[in-house]
Motif scaffolding. Structure first.
Motif, short mmCIF file in Angstrom:
data_model
loop_
_atom_site.label_atom_id
_atom_site.label_comp_id
_atom_site.label_asym_id
_atom_site.label_seq_id
_atom_site.Cartn_x
_atom_site.Cartn_y
_atom_site.Cartn_z
N ALA A 87 8.72 31.51 16.46
CA ALA A 87 9.22 30.30 17.12
C ALA A 87 10.11 29.54 16.14
O ALA A 87 9.74 29.34 14.99
CB ALA A 87 8.06 29.43 17.57
N LEU A 119 13.16 31.44 20.08
CA LEU A 119 12.43 32.26 19.14
C LEU A 119 13.23 33.47 18.73
O LEU A 119 14.20 33.85 19.39
CB LEU A 119 11.06 32.66 19.69
N MET A 176 11.50 26.97 24.61
CA MET A 176 11.56 27.22 23.18
C MET A 176 12.66 28.23 22.86
O MET A 176 13.18 28.91 23.74
CB MET A 176 10.23 27.76 22.68
N LEU A 213 11.01 24.12 19.66
CA LEU A 213 10.05 24.01 20.74
C LEU A 213 10.18 22.66 21.42
O LEU A 213 10.40 21.65 20.76
CB LEU A 213 8.63 24.16 20.14
#
Length: 181
Positions: free
Chosen positions: A89, A99, A97, A92
């Motif tokens: 990640a 990643l 999010m 967020l």
């Protein structure tokens, strides 16, 4: 009257899309508006009788996100049809999010994931996430459905980050979960 739904996937998670062109502006006079399914990204038009949508102006490329993004650095597990894959990640928010992963993902694809933002706590399970963007190993996800109390736990985690300093960018080897592939 039945809830509006996507004609492709039958999802009721819809978002009003902006009108494009004179035809859609004319159709809106007759209460026909463009929508986008938040599950499969399909764009379509619906008759929404006696519902008017107010046009909003945006200056340039203003930020459209409704929730603040927070820089993070922790490992997560993506659950795909072929099993779990690790992901890291990078930022967020309460509804999505970004990643990094080597998992082969496509825009519009659905997946589950476990967020482990704090060591020693049980993971926050995102039951349905939709891939919104894929750019050289960096994936943008939108959370569609978070399990049970996960939404409240995620918001609590993010609220604590607003006052906290940025994370240490150096990875800790023990923080990475075992590869489940």
């Amino acid at each position: 009257m039945a809830e509006p739904h996507c004609p492709r996937c039958k999802s009721e998670v819809l978002e009003r899309a902006g009108r494009s062109g004179p035809l859609e502006r004319l159709l809106s006079v007759a209460y026909v508006y463009p929508f986008r399914c938040q599950s499969c990204l399909h764009r379509f038009r619906l008759l929404v009788w006696r519902q008017r949508y107010v046009r909003t102006q945006r200056a340039g490329k203003a930020e459209r996100r409704q929730h603040a993004r927070h820089t993070v650095d922790f490992w997560t597990t993506l659950w795909l049809e072929k099993g779990g894959r690790p992901g890291r990640a990078r930022d967020l928010s309460a509804t999505g999010m970004s990643l990094e992963t080597d998992a082969p993902l496509e825009p519009g694809q659905h997946l589950e994931l476990d967020l482990q933002p704090a060591p020693g706590e049980r993971p926050i399970r995102v039951e349905v996430a939709v891939v919104r963007s894929v750019q050289s190993g960096r994936i943008g996800l939108q959370f569609v459905q978070v399990k049970e109390d996960g939404d409240a736990r995620l918001r609590k985690f993010l609220a604590g980050r607003e006052a906290a300093p940025p994370p240490d960018p150096s990875p800790t080897p023990s923080a990475r979960p075992a590869d489940t592939t």
